[in-house]
Each structure stands twice: as structure tokens, then as C-alpha cells.
Design a protein around this motif. Structure first.
Motif, PDB file in Angstrom:
ATOM      1  N   ALA A   1       0.492   3.333   5.954  1.00  0.00           N
ATOM      2  CA  ALA A   1       0.157   2.162   5.145  1.00  0.00           C
ATOM      3  C   ALA A   1      -0.199   0.980   6.033  1.00  0.00           C
ATOM      4  O   ALA A   1      -1.039   0.159   5.686  1.00  0.00           O
ATOM      5  CB  ALA A   1       1.321   1.819   4.231  1.00  0.00           C
TER       6      ALA A   1
ATOM      7  N   ASN B   1       0.795  -1.220   0.000  1.00  0.00           N
ATOM      8  CA  ASN B   1       0.000   0.000   0.000  1.00  0.00           C
ATOM      9  C   ASN B   1       0.833   1.278   0.000  1.00  0.00           C
ATOM     10  O   ASN B   1       0.363   2.329   0.388  1.00  0.00           O
ATOM     11  CB  ASN B   1      -0.961  -0.018   1.192  1.00  0.00           C
ATOM     12  CG  ASN B   1      -2.006  -1.104   1.007  1.00  0.00           C
ATOM     13  OD1 ASN B   1      -2.535  -1.263  -0.077  1.00  0.00           O
ATOM     14  ND2 ASN B   1      -2.245  -1.867   2.053  1.00  0.00           N
TER      15      ASN B   1
ATOM     16  N   GLU C   1       3.124   3.412  -2.709  1.00  0.00           N
ATOM     17  CA  GLU C   1       3.591   3.547  -4.077  1.00  0.00           C
ATOM     18  C   GLU C   1       4.703   4.587  -4.042  1.00  0.00           C
ATOM     19  O   GLU C   1       4.470   5.737  -3.674  1.00  0.00           O
ATOM     20  CB  GLU C   1       2.416   4.016  -4.947  1.00  0.00           C
ATOM     21  CG  GLU C   1       2.642   3.859  -6.419  1.00  0.00           C
ATOM     22  CD  GLU C   1       1.338   4.118  -7.185  1.00  0.00           C
ATOM     23  OE1 GLU C   1       0.263   3.701  -6.719  1.00  0.00           O
ATOM     24  OE2 GLU C   1       1.422   4.757  -8.236  1.00  0.00           O
TER      25      GLU C   1
ATOM     26  N   SER D   1      -4.874  13.699   2.756  1.00  0.00           N
ATOM     27  CA  SER D   1      -3.967  14.570   3.518  1.00  0.00           C
ATOM     28  C   SER D   1      -2.608  14.570   2.842  1.00  0.00           C
ATOM     29  O   SER D   1      -2.316  13.719   2.004  1.00  0.00           O
ATOM     30  CB  SER D   1      -3.765  14.050   4.942  1.00  0.00           C
ATOM     31  OG  SER D   1      -4.978  13.826   5.584  1.00  0.00           O
TER      32      SER D   1
ATOM     33  N   VAL E   1      -5.764  12.771  -2.872  1.00  0.00           N
ATOM     34  CA  VAL E   1      -5.372  12.296  -1.548  1.00  0.00           C
ATOM     35  C   VAL E   1      -6.138  13.057  -0.479  1.00  0.00           C
ATOM     36  O   VAL E   1      -6.617  14.168  -0.717  1.00  0.00           O
ATOM     37  CB  VAL E   1      -3.853  12.447  -1.292  1.00  0.00           C
ATOM     38  CG1 VAL E   1      -3.056  11.583  -2.233  1.00  0.00           C
ATOM     39  CG2 VAL E   1      -3.411  13.896  -1.387  1.00  0.00           C
TER      40      VAL E   1
ATOM     41  N   THR F   1      -6.913   0.460   0.403  1.00  0.00           N
ATOM     42  CA  THR F   1      -5.810  -0.462   0.624  1.00  0.00           C
ATOM     43  C   THR F   1      -6.188  -1.867   0.185  1.00  0.00           C
ATOM     44  O   THR F   1      -7.354  -2.182   0.005  1.00  0.00           O
ATOM     45  CB  THR F   1      -5.411  -0.488   2.104  1.00  0.00           C
ATOM     46  OG1 THR F   1      -6.593  -0.656   2.866  1.00  0.00           O
ATOM     47  CG2 THR F   1      -4.724   0.779   2.492  1.00  0.00           C
TER      48      THR F   1
ATOM     49  N   TYR G   1      -3.738   4.251   1.856  1.00  0.00           N
ATOM     50  CA  TYR G   1      -2.858   4.081   0.713  1.00  0.00           C
ATOM     51  C   TYR G   1      -1.917   5.284   0.661  1.00  0.00           C
ATOM     52  O   TYR G   1      -2.346   6.422   0.841  1.00  0.00           O
ATOM     53  CB  TYR G   1      -3.673   3.991  -0.576  1.00  0.00           C
ATOM     54  CG  TYR G   1      -2.866   3.488  -1.741  1.00  0.00           C
ATOM     55  CD1 TYR G   1      -2.745   2.118  -1.977  1.00  0.00           C
ATOM     56  CD2 TYR G   1      -2.206   4.364  -2.592  1.00  0.00           C
ATOM     57  CE1 TYR G   1      -1.996   1.628  -3.031  1.00  0.00           C
ATOM     58  CE2 TYR G   1      -1.440   3.888  -3.650  1.00  0.00           C
ATOM     59  CZ  TYR G   1      -1.340   2.528  -3.865  1.00  0.00           C
ATOM     60  OH  TYR G   1      -0.581   2.054  -4.904  1.00  0.00           O
ATOM     61  N   VAL G   2      -0.637   5.038   0.448  1.00  0.00           N
ATOM     62  CA  VAL G   2       0.348   6.125   0.520  1.00  0.00           C
ATOM     63  C   VAL G   2       1.073   6.304  -0.811  1.00  0.00           C
ATOM     64  O   VAL G   2       1.514   5.328  -1.423  1.00  0.00           O
ATOM     65  CB  VAL G   2       1.397   5.824   1.623  1.00  0.00           C
ATOM     66  CG1 VAL G   2       2.472   6.909   1.647  1.00  0.00           C
ATOM     67  CG2 VAL G   2       0.739   5.708   2.980  1.00  0.00           C
ATOM     68  N   TYR G   3       1.162   7.541  -1.241  1.00  0.00           N
ATOM     69  CA  TYR G   3       2.065   7.880  -2.334  1.00  0.00           C
ATOM     70  C   TYR G   3       3.286   8.529  -1.699  1.00  0.00           C
ATOM     71  O   TYR G   3       3.171   9.566  -1.046  1.00  0.00           O
ATOM     72  CB  TYR G   3       1.430   8.877  -3.298  1.00  0.00           C
ATOM     73  CG  TYR G   3       0.149   8.393  -3.930  1.00  0.00           C
ATOM     74  CD1 TYR G   3       0.179   7.519  -5.012  1.00  0.00           C
ATOM     75  CD2 TYR G   3      -1.083   8.802  -3.439  1.00  0.00           C
ATOM     76  CE1 TYR G   3      -0.998   7.068  -5.595  1.00  0.00           C
ATOM     77  CE2 TYR G   3      -2.265   8.353  -4.014  1.00  0.00           C
ATOM     78  CZ  TYR G   3      -2.219   7.494  -5.094  1.00  0.00           C
ATOM     79  OH  TYR G   3      -3.373   7.052  -5.673  1.00  0.00           O
TER      80      TYR G   3
ATOM     81  N   SER H   1      -6.367   8.154   1.110  1.00  0.00           N
ATOM     82  CA  SER H   1      -4.950   8.049   0.779  1.00  0.00           C
ATOM     83  C   SER H   1      -4.226   9.313   1.203  1.00  0.00           C
ATOM     84  O   SER H   1      -4.823  10.364   1.363  1.00  0.00           O
ATOM     85  CB  SER H   1      -4.770   7.820  -0.718  1.00  0.00           C
ATOM     86  OG  SER H   1      -5.297   8.917  -1.421  1.00  0.00           O
ATOM     87  N   VAL H   2      -2.919   9.179   1.399  1.00  0.00           N
ATOM     88  CA  VAL H   2      -2.110  10.309   1.850  1.00  0.00           C
ATOM     89  C   VAL H   2      -0.884  10.405   0.958  1.00  0.00           C
ATOM     90  O   VAL H   2      -0.316   9.377   0.573  1.00  0.00           O
ATOM     91  CB  VAL H   2      -1.666  10.109   3.320  1.00  0.00           C
ATOM     92  CG1 VAL H   2      -0.771  11.257   3.782  1.00  0.00           C
ATOM     93  CG2 VAL H   2      -2.868   9.987   4.241  1.00  0.00           C
ATOM     94  N   MET H   3      -0.511  11.632   0.615  1.00  0.00           N
ATOM     95  CA  MET H   3       0.744  11.789  -0.105  1.00  0.00           C
ATOM     96  C   MET H   3       1.810  12.273   0.863  1.00  0.00           C
ATOM     97  O   MET H   3       1.610  13.233   1.595  1.00  0.00           O
ATOM     98  CB  MET H   3       0.602  12.772  -1.260  1.00  0.00           C
ATOM     99  CG  MET H   3       1.903  12.923  -2.033  1.00  0.00           C
ATOM    100  SD  MET H   3       1.723  13.878  -3.543  1.00  0.00           S
ATOM    101  CE  MET H   3       0.917  12.694  -4.608  1.00  0.00           C
TER     102      MET H   3
END
Lengths: 949, 148, 67
Positions: free
Chosen positions: B115, A8, A10, A125, A123, A373, B120-122, B97-99
Motif C-alpha cells: 500500500a 489504500n 481495505e 497478485s 487483483v 490508489t 491497493y490492498v485487500y 491491486s493485491v489480495m
């Protein structure tokens, strides 16, 4: 680094933020992705592109001391381990010819058509941690940096010391490549100076890294050489840092309190000649082989750019603006900051604020938790009971990395002759996606039940093959890797025959071991999604609030009848924010939160169970009750100690910091009319009794000194100190205090100030180090910076089997990388109980503990590591292993068997870390570690010595 | 019956592909797996589903038309801009998701924490690899552990 | 004795430090003699003294425990 493989996460490399639109909960981020020119899916990190690349450029990873190619990886363990082509230096992208890498790449990964891409991501946050830039001393002429070859920066020297660095860990002078014997470190280069650079703050980390470098240098040299640190104040204000400082002093590192004003080339144009003035005013000249400039941290240009693109506010020093009570929130809702973007900080603080930022970033997104996820599902495992091993051996060529040295065909043929081996083959790249498919297919067709992969290192690739086995319905622990690349072909390049023989040995050893491998079941724990917080101070309340906001039922245990702790006695933070309103608001929020249960006058009396599922008894007044929880945060706090020195207790005018805070709040008039005040620092700290530094007192004294000067500018205010430790941007307060006329006088531990009372007047005698003369100060107030001591935790430590340091502070699992985890899984720490710290750092830690606990509590079922000890039938309860277990995971149990009572040990799977100290201690093979049983290790020894059977 | 592909549908709706996968997994979107990475779904139930998510009528028609088209080999139809710009328009929930910007030790720690707890993480990094400043350090005190 | 003496060395390498060091030596292409056979362990503390003695009696010329 687990990041690279995370389902999860990238990783977007060579990417930068272009714009951020939208609002908290729903941002739209535009990202520019620069071309890598190498296909990440195809690159196998063989390094051939780099070998063939004709273009050499300065290696920025090694701070420009060495060269790299235009096709490169930053360092050996880069994640993702994929090469990149630097378009600024590549001959093809700059001059239009070459393409050597393309010609030689064995997998066709080079792609010069790769283009810049603009992508948009949705996204909820953002967390910004663009890091820092080391200060560039080239602009400061008197250091001679850039002109004198033997003047280097601290980071350059770090690379020179590193075994993976440009000199492979052999120390060399840049001028003549001879080994330097005596090196000088100069502290505060680019820090604590508003004269030549605008960095008024202290970079907080340089004292410690310089000491570390000096000690490592001394260890490198046969006789230790002569290492000198030139400093203004030594700031070893972190946990165990003072001990490290003492250790350095004991190990002949010379500490000189002076700031060299001129550095010139040394005799014969090698080394340096340095001029400096000592504290007592002597002018000295000294030669050194090298000078290391301990450069500080600065906000990077990237950070500035990022703040503009994301629209967040910065401080005067270009660090992200945050508040003490909201230490990771930026000025824009939904955007959080961490790491050195917040200001200079060391690794553990960075890690803690990063976790804190993740807690805050996720808090607003709880309703969307788990929506994006994925989890991996595997087919059911085949039952192997009663089946003899059927081993498959896969020998990787790794392009030419292995096959170029080792005769892989011969290894395959040899493997086929080994016992239980029913299949052996060679693969070009064992790690490639198509080989994984092939592997799964062969496992099915040949009914293999044990696998040997002869390729690279299990440290990076074992998880991949374990995954493949699981997908093929085999237990992941039935694979063994023979490292014929890192430990063979790469290190025996000139001896191909011996390398091939070694590879055969390695395969034989792996096959012998895997033949004895059995499926290991990963332990599962059903998680109780409730949390316990022990301690109702600021850290504990923040932790409880954070956990409750994350959706967990939380119990907050407080031993007294009131929440708030030490914060009741403090007026303002170092940033001059009022503490009382924040505290009252915090208590109100905690008390009214529907998911927080507050238990006052309560203490823990027992604890069983492990991570994800603890059961405890608590006593509240006379009542006792049982609670269950999945994780706990310990925030038991600390308190101001009662001084035993400086006539404390004998005169009402002598008081501690907290007493003086009260005096300021309640009798402002009396304070205002005082003619003078003296602060004495390190009262009960940094001595033999308490060797640690209490961290917060310097800032606190300086702050109160400013308050006094504000109340009454004509008051004589003195601060008697040993090293002024106003770290980070707190340095501004120190500068401000001096500007307002506060007098700072240094004293030594051996020659402390003398307090006396004559005719009702309070006097303090101290020797002025600059004049070398004794001074006598008459004062109306004597304020003692009393040491901070941890609250009693013996009971808790016993219940949870957790660890404390020699000073009684609770210990973290790892001092750098896991600053809020305890060694016992499922337990976290925050606030003063780990070490003295100011309120903003306590809050950061509390929020970090929330993030770490969230990792456990967010799961319904938790997987534990499978490499654990297990007890065999041979155990007779001799209990030799009990004492050696560093995790206290072994207990002696009694059980009756047909009327006989027998003793036996049992191991706690959750506490056990699989280190095997028990196995090595046991005289009867009564306890072993899964995957590394004595039989397996013995089989490897026998196989290595070619004694099969 | 029409065929959809998770990645493509996600792209057209301007949402994350895992959102679509999760819809299918938890039965919200009644699709059956087919050859390749395709899923089969009835026209009506697909329309109903899109409507329930608040997608405008004309967009649904466009999506259906597009899904019915089977692009020829080598010629994948790529919509220039996503039809729906923001996920919030479809879901009144925030985005899960979070960047994280910056792949140093702080960025890595934040990413792992997020994560591991359901987001979900970038992880964005300017350079070719993550690791940041700490990877440069030889050893760390006080334990003198290797920085790697 | 026409062949030069080639010692057989058994090395027990801790997964976290010595084994990782071996990997790094590979990445850095540092060359060393091919006489050691490495056995990876999760901690050098798990190596039973018995095993060391056994290796020596069964013909190993040297045993290294690194961690």
C-alpha cells in the motif's frame, strides 16, 4: 497498527477465499464474507454488548484458559477495534431469543439481519500467509496434557504470563491457583519426532520462547524459583540468541539434556511428577509445580484448504512449496507465500519474507502502479501568526463509557472558565463521522485555532482528529487530547467525583499545553528515484535486480573485480539445488539489465544527505565520481574465518568447510577413497571470542556427511558437535545422516576434541558423553566448521552513521519488526552482513530490502515525521547534547556573525527521531522537540498543580 | 448531459472505484463534480471514452440508458452481475491491486509495503480482527519488548 | 486536618510503553487511585531534570518518570 487507517488497505474481516480464477496480473478472487452482526460503521467499541451478553464461551485468544462472551473482541488492541457476534454461540442465532446486546447498544450497531455475502475482487497478485497452528499435544498420552491440570502448552503459558491475559499477569497454577515456584519446560513437543506425530522438522522458535518464558517467570517470582528446560539440542541460532542463552544460564535457568518420557500427576493431585533419563543413562524422578510443553508449529487446516482453493503445491509437511532461489514464489504464477505458511519461522523471518513477497507481488504489476490508489488532499492552512489562542474544547461522553463515571456537563462548564477557551461542548461520540463534520463547522464558525479533545487515547485517535483539523484548514499539530476514558473513567469507576475532578485537571493541562502549540510543518524531501546497492554477492545482486525490475536506475557497487561473492565456493543448497547455474544466470541477468550499472573495484568515500536524497562520492580504481540516490541496500557480506585451533594450517588434511567443498569438486576420487572423515562444529563460534552461532555450519556439515556416505557408504563419518542446529525442515537432513550411519558425538566447550598427528596419522580424541569414555578417531579428513565473520564495514558505518553489534554485524532498526531496515532511514540491509544465514534467507532479505526501499523510491516527494528536535537561540554550542543523541543527528557547526565566530549545534531532521534526549540534557533550553517543548511540558506541570499562569 | 456516480459506474464496469476516480482526476474522463457524489458528463464524450476503453457497443448503450435513469428513493437498481467480468478486457495493463490472505504479522507487513508503494490492498482475515499469533505473545526476546 | 492526605503525583509517561500501559489498564478496567496526572512524552528521556525539580518545588508530592 497503521494498517487499520491506511487509505489504500481495505481490511476484509471474517472473510475467506472461495475460488481464484484468471492468471497472474488479472486474478478474479471470489470471497465469502461471514456476517459480523455488528455494523462496523456504527460500533464504537464501548463493550456494552459484551457486558450485557449472557453467553460465556471459551476464549480462543487466551487459548481457552478464560471465558469470553458471544459478543466479543479478540483482545484490547484488535484492529479493527469493532465487536463481533459469534453466531456459533450467540443465544439469538442458535436458540432464537435474547437480543440483549441489541437492546443496550448505544449506537444501534447490532444487526441480526446481517447475512453471508459473496464478493468478487479483481487483483493482480495474491499473497498467502494463513499462518500456522500450534501442535496439539492431547494425542500424546505420556505428556498427560488435558488430563493433568498443571500441564499446559507454551502458548497457554504465554497467555498466563501476559498482563493482558486471563490472570492479569499473576502467575497461577491451574490446579489450585497457587503460585508455581518450579516449572519444567519440555522442548520439541510435536517437533523433531516421527514417532508419535509426523512432524520430523524442527519448529525453530520453541527453544527461544521457552527460554524467554523461563526468564520472565524467574523475574516474576521474588526468589526466582527454579526453572528447568528439558531439551535435546538448544537451537539459539539467531542474531543475539546465543547471548540470550548464555544470559539464561547465568541467571540460574537449569538446562537438562533429556526428554522426559512420563509425566504423572504430582503429590496431592497438584503439580507433576516427571521421569527422565539423563544423557549418561541415569533414571531420575522429579516433582515440578507445572510442566510447560513447548509445542511446535504445524500447517493449519486453513492453510491446506487455501492451497486447494488457490491451486498451489505443498511439501510433504503441508507447507507451501518454494525454491531456495525463489523463496516466496508458490507453484502458481502470480501467487506468493509468506510467514509460517512457508515453514516454521520466527517473527523477523516472517516479516522479511512478507516484505519479499510484496516485492515479488508488485514486480509484475509495475505498469499498473498507482492506478488504484488514492492520496488525500487538504485545503491550505490558515495563517495563524499573531493571533492569540482561541481554544475549543470537545468533551466526549463515549456513550456511557465516560459519561457513566465522569460528570461531562460539569467538565464542559469548567472548561469554559479556562483561559483562551472560547468554546466548549459535549459530544456523544467525538470520533463519529458526524462529530468530525460538526468539529470542522465549529472551527470555521468560532474561528478556533487550538482544539482540545477530551475523550480516549491519542495513541489510537489523535490521527483522526489531526485529519479533521487539516480538513478544516488548521495544522494537524494544534490538537491535544485529554485521555479521560482509558486513563480515567475506566480506571476510576468507583470514584465518580474524583474522576470528574481528574477530568477537569486533564482538560486544564491539555488546554495549557495546546495554548503553546504552534503549527509544525512536515518536512518534505524530493526523492531521487535511484538506488544504490553495496556488495555484489547473491544478496546484493538480488537486491539490485529487484530494484531495477521495479523500475529504478540502480548502481551496484562491488569492492572486488568479480560479482558472486561466497556463492562461487558453494555447491548446493539445503534443498539440494545446484548453486552454480543459479549464480551464473543471476550474474548474466544483472550484467545485461538496462537499468543496472555495475561498478567493480569500487568503494564509497563519502555520504551526505538523508533518506530520499543521498549524495556520495565513490572511487573506482583511481577515478572518483559523485552519485545521487534515494535509498541504499547494504549487502557487504561475510566470510569464513581462518581457524586458530585444531592444528589448522599444519596439515593439508585439515580444512575448512569451503576448502572441503573445493576438494569435493576437484578431487572427488581422493575423497571417495578415504576411510574416514571427522567434522568438528563450532570452530571459532559460540566461544568467548565469538559468542554467536554461525547458523549454517551444522546443516552444511550434515549435508557433506551425507555426500560422503553417498560416495562411499563404508566410510566412517563422524560429526563432533555441541548442539545440532539443523533448524526447520533441515532437520530431515540430520535424520537422513543418522539413517545412513553418520556418527554424531557431542562435546562440551570445556572439553573440546584434541587433534594430534602421530606417525603421519591424524587422530582426534573426544569424550563420548553417553559412555563417558574417551574415544580416539583416526581420520583422513578433518573438516572444521569455521565461524563466519562479517566483512569489514568500519568505513561505511562511519559514513552512514549506522550501527553494528559487538560481533561486527550490521544492525537492523528493530530486531523483530524491521529486520531489513537500518536505524538510519533510507538504508536497508540484506544477506550475511547482518548475521550468518543460508542462501534462501539471504535472497528473502534482499527481496525484502527491495520492497522496503520501494516504499521510499515510489514517491516523488516524501513526508517525514514532524516531531523533531529544533535548535533555539539559546544554544551556545556547548555540545553537551552531541554525545547523548542515540541517532547521531546533532553536529556542531561554526558560523560567523558580524565578524564573531560562534558555535552552535544543528540537528539533522532526517536522522532525528524526536526522542528529546538532547532537550533533557541541554542546560540552557538550546534545543527542544516540536510539540513537546519544555514550555509545554512545564505548562502541563503547572496546570496539573493548578498554578495557572 | 447525464449524471454518473463513481461507485455505480465502477460496479457496472466490474472495475475498482478508484480506477474511475483516477480517470476523472487525471482528466482522462472529462466529468465535472456535481451535488452529492455525482459527476456530470456529456453523452458524446462519455461514449467516446467508453469506446476508447474497448467497451462493446451494446454495453455502452446499456450503460447510457442506465445512467439516464434516476432511480426512485429506496429502490436502487443493482445489476446482478457486472457487465464486464474482468478488468483486463478494458485495459491491457495488469490490475494494480493485491489480495493478501491472512492478517497475521506477515500479512500486515506485506499489506503495508504494498500500500505504501502504490498498490491497493485487500487484506483478508478469517477472524474478526487482524493481529494473528504475535498478538498473543506476552513479550518478545531478546529485547523483551512488548509484542504489541 | 479532617481530610485524609491525597498526594498529587505528576507522571511523565513514555508514549510507547508507560502511556500505552495506561491505555491497556483502561481497556482491562484495572482500578487504581486517581492521584496521578499524566503527561505524555515521546520518550522518557526528554524529561528535563529541571522539570522534575520544579514540579516538586511547586507542590507535587511525587514525580514518576515512566518509560
Amino acid at each position: 497498527m497503521e494498517c487499520g487507517r491506511h487509505l489504500n488497505i481495505e481490511i476484509l474481516t471474517l472473510s475467506e477465499v472461495v475460488a481464484v480464477t484468471g492468471q497472474a496480473g488479472a486474478f478474479s478472487v471470489t470471497v465469502k464474507k461471514n456476517p459480523r452482526f455488528i455494523d462496523m460503521d456504527k460500533c464504537i467499541a464501548c463493550g456494552i454488548c459484551s457486558q450485557k451478553c449472557p453467553k460465556k464461551v471459551d476464549d480462543e485468544f487466551n487459548m481457552g484458559i478464560s471465558k469470553r462472551k458471544a459478543a466479543y473482541i479478540q483482545y484490547g488492541q484488535t484492529v479493527p477495534l469493532k465487536y463481533a457476534i459469534d453466531p456459533k454461540t450467540c443465544l439469538f442465532t442458535t436458540k432464537g431469543k435474547c437480543r440483549a446486546c441489541e437492546k443496550f447498544c448505544p449506537t444501534g450497531a447490532i444487526n441480526f439481519d446481517d447475512k453471508e455475502e459473496i464478493q468478487t475482487f479483481s487483483v493482480g497478485s495474491l499473497i498467502l500467509s494463513p499462518g500456522y497452528k500450534p501442535f496439539d499435544p492431547a494425542g500424546i498420552d505420556f505428556y498427560g496434557y488435558g488430563k493433568i491440570p498443571d500441564v499446559v502448552t507454551g502458548l497457554e503459558y504465554e497467555r498466563m504470563l501476559s498482563p493482558g491475559g486471563p490472570f492479569h499477569g499473576h502467575l497461577e497454577k491451574p490446579s489450585d491457583h497457587k503460585e508455581p515456584k518450579n516449572i519444567a519446560w519440555i522442548q520439541c513437543v510435536g517437533s523433531r519426532s516421527t514417532n508419535r506425530c509426523e512432524n520430523g522438522y524442527c519448529s525453530s522458535v520453541c527453544c527461544m520462547y521457552a527460554m524467554k518464558q523461563a526468564l520472565i517467570t524467574a523475574a516474576h517470582l521474588p526468589d526466582g524459583g527454579r526453572q528447568t528446560l528439558f531439551y535435546m539440542d538448544i537451537r539459539s541460532h539467531g542474531k543475539e540468541f546465543e547471548l540470550y542463552y548464555n544470559y539464561a544460564k547465568e541467571h540460574d535457568i537449569r538446562f537438562v539434556r533429556a526428554r522426559p518420557h512420563t509425566i504423572e500427576p504430582g503429590p496431592g493431585n497438584t503439580g507433576v511428577t516427571m521421569r527422565y533419563v539423563t544423557e549418561d543413562g541415569r533414571q531420575l524422578k522429579e516433582d515440578f509445580d507445572m510442566a510447560v510443553l513447548s509445542v511446535g508449529m504445524e500447517a493449519s487446516a486453513d492453510a491446506l484448504d487455501l492451497s486447494q482453493k488457490t491451486g498451489i503445491e505443498l511439501t510433504a509437511y503441508n507447507f507451501a512449496k518454494t525454491g531456495s532461489f525463489t523463496p516466496v514464489s508458490s507453484s502458481r504464477d502470480g501467487i506468493f507465500v509468506s510467514g509460517c505458511f512457508k515453514g516454521p519461522m520466527n517473527i523477523p523471518s516472517s516479516v522479511a519474507v512478507a516484505s519479499a513477497a510484496s516485492a515479488e507481488a508488485s514486480k509484475a504489476l509495475i505498469s499498473a502502479k498507482g492506478t488504484l490508489t488514492r492520496e488525500k488532499k487538504y485545503p491550505a492552512e490558515k495563517d495563524l501568526s499573531g493571533q492569540p489562542p482561541r481554544i475549543g474544547v470537545f468533551v466526549c461522553s463515549c456513550g456511557s463509557n465516560i459519561a457513566g463515571v465522569v460528570d461531562v456537563a460539569a467538565v464542559v462548564d469548567y472548561a469554559k472558565t479556562l483561559p483562551y477557551v472560547v468554546h466548549a461542548e459535549n459530544n456523544m461520540f467525538a470520533c463519529s463521522t458526524d462529530t468530525q463534520e460538526l468539529l470542522a463547522k465549529v472551527i470555521g464558525e468560532q474561528n478556533l485555532n487550538r482544539i482540545v479533545i477530551a475523550a480516549c487515547t491519542p495513541r489510537t485517535h489523535e490521527p483522526l482528529f489531526q485529519d479533521t483539523l487539516k480538513e478544516a484548514g488548521l495544522n494537524g499539530y494544534l490538537v491535544e487530547m485529554a485521555n479521560i476514558r482509558n486513563h480515567n473513567s475506566w480506571v476510576h469507576q468507583k470514584q465518580p467525583e474524583k474522576a470528574t475532578a481528574k477530568a477537569m485537571d486533564q482538560v486544564r493541562m491539555a488546554a495549557a499545553k495546546v495554548g503553546l502549540a504552534f503549527p509544525i510543518q512536515e518536512l518534505q524531501v524530493n526523492v531521487v528515484q535511484k538506488a544504490l546497492v553495496i556488495g555484489g554477492g547473491v544478496a546484493g545482486m538480488n537486491a539490485a535486480l529487484g530494484l531495477a525490475d521495479q523500475g529504478y536506475e540502480t548502481m551496484l557497487l562491488e569492492k572486488t573485480d568479480a560479482l558472486g561473492g561466497n556463492a562461487w565456493h558453494l555447491s548446493t543448497t539445503a534443498k539440494n539445488e545446484k548453486i552454480r547455474p543459479m549464480l551464473e544466470q543471476l550474474i548474466q541477468k544483472v550484467e545485461s539489465h538496462e537499468r543496472i550499472e555495475i561498478l567493480k573495484n569500487a568503494r564509497l568515500t563519502s555520504s551526505t544527505g538523508t533518506v530520499g536524497n543521498f549524495t556520495s562520492s565513490i572511487q573506482i580504481g583511481n577515478e572518483s565520481r559523485e552519485i545521487q540516490y534515494g535509498a541504499a541496500v547494504l549487502a557487504t557480506g561475510a566470510r569464513e574465518s581462518e581457524p586458530t585451533e585444531f592444528m589448522y594450517g599444519e596439515d593439508a588434511r585439515i580444512m575448512t568447510h569451503l576448502e572441503f567443498e573445493k576438494e569435493l569438486a576437484e578431487r572427488k576420487d581422493r575423497v571417495q577413497s578415504a576411510g574416514s572423515a571427522v567434522f568438528i562444529q563450532c570452530v571459532g563460534s559460540r566461544n568467548t571470542r565469538r559468542p554467536y552461532c554461525s547458523r549454517v555450519c551444522c546443516t552444511h556439515s550434515v549435508q557433506n556427511a551425507i555426500t560422503l556416505k553417498t560416495l562411499n557408504p563404508s566410510m566412517n563419518v563422524y560429526v563432533l558437535y555441541r548442539d545440532m542446529r539443523t533448524y526447520g525442515t533441515r532437520e530431515d537432513l540430520y535424520t537422513e545422516a543418522r539413517r545412513r550411519g553418520v556418527v554424531f558425538i557431542r562435546y562440551d566447550l570445556e572439553n573440546p576434541p584434541l587433534v594430534a598427528k602421530t606417525d603421519g596419522a591424524l587422530t582426534v580424541k573426544v569424550t563420548d558423553p553417553i559412555l563417558g569414555m574417551p574415544l580416539e578417531l583416526t581420520t583422513d579428513y578433518l573438516i572444521l566448521a569455521a565461524a563466519i565473520v562479517p566483512n569489514e564495514t568500519r568505513e561505511l558505518v562511519e559514513l552512514y552513521k549506522c550501527a553494528v553489534n559487538a560481533d561486527g554485524f550490521l544492525n537492523e532498526a528493530h530486531p523483530k519488526l524491521r529486520p531489513v531496515d537500518m536505524a538510519v532511514d533510507g538504508l536497508f540491509i540484506a544477506g550475511l552482513c547482518t548475521y550468518p544465514k543460508p542462501i534462501d534467507e539471504s535472497i528473502s532479505q534482499a527481496k525484502a530490502a527491495v520492497a522496503r526501499a520501494n516504499v521510499i523510491l515510489s514517491q516523488n516527494v516524501m513526508q517525514l515525521d514532524a516531531i523533531k528536535s529544533f535548535v533555539t537561540d539559546h544554544c551556545d554550542g556547548c555540545a553537551l547534547c552531541l554525545d547523548v543523541c542515540p541517532y547521531r543527528a546533532i553536529t556542531l557547526t561554526q558560523h560567523s556573525d558580524n565578524g564573531h565566530t560562534a558555535k552552535k549545534i544543528s540537528t539533522d531532521k532526517a536522522l532525528c527521531k524526536g526522542c528529546g534526549l538532547c532537550a533533557a540534557t541541554c542546560p540552557k533550553r538550546g534545543v527542544m522537540v516540536h510539540g513537546f517543548t519544555t514550555e509545554q511540558l512545564r505548562a502541563q506541570v503547572y496546570a496539573a498543580l493548578d498554578l495557572i499562569g | 448531459m447525464i449524471e454518473i456516480r463513481v461507485g455505480k459506474l465502477a460496479k457496472m464496469l466490474g472495475i475498482h472505484r478508484n480506477t474511475v476516480r483516477n480517470w476523472i482526476k487525471n482528466g482522462e474522463l472529462d466529468a465535472t463534480p456535481m451535488v452529492g457524489k455525482r459527476y456530470g458528463i456529456g453523452r458524446e464524450s462519455f461514449t467516446r471514452f467508453l469506446e476508447s476503453k474497448g467497451v462493446a457497443k451494446n454495453m455502452i448503450l446499456e450503460l447510457m440508458a442506465d445512467a439516464a435513469k434516476t432511480p426512485g428513493p429506496g429502490k436502487t437498481a443493482k445489476p446482478e452481475t457486472p457487465i464486464i467480468q474482468k478488468e483486463v478486457r478494458m485495459l491491457d495493463k495488469p490490475v494494480g491491486s493485491v489480495m493478501v490472505v491472512g492478517g497475521g504479522i506477515a500479512g500486515i507487513q506485506a499489506s503495508l509495503d504494498l500500500a505504501d508503494s502504490g498498490y491497493y490492498v485487500y487484506l483478508l482475515e478469517k477472524g474478526p480482527g487482524i493481529g494473528g499469533g504475535m498478538a498473543r505473545l506476552d513479550k518478545t526476546f531478546p529485547t523483551n519488548d512488548c509484542a504489541m | 486536618m479532617s481530610e485524609p492526605f491525597e498526594p498529587k503525583i505528576i507522571g511523565f509517561l513514555c508514549n510507547w510503553c508507560a502511556y500505552a500501559g495506561g491505555d491497556l489498564a483502561g481497556i482491562s478496567r484495572i482500578q487504581y487511585p486517581p492521584n496521578m496526572r499524566a503527561i505524555r512524552v515521546m520518550c522518557s528521556g526528554m524529561v528535563h531534570p529541571e522539570l522534575v525539580v520544579e514540579a516538586l518545588t511547586k507542590g507535587a508530592d511525587g514525580v514518576m518518570v515512566m518509560g
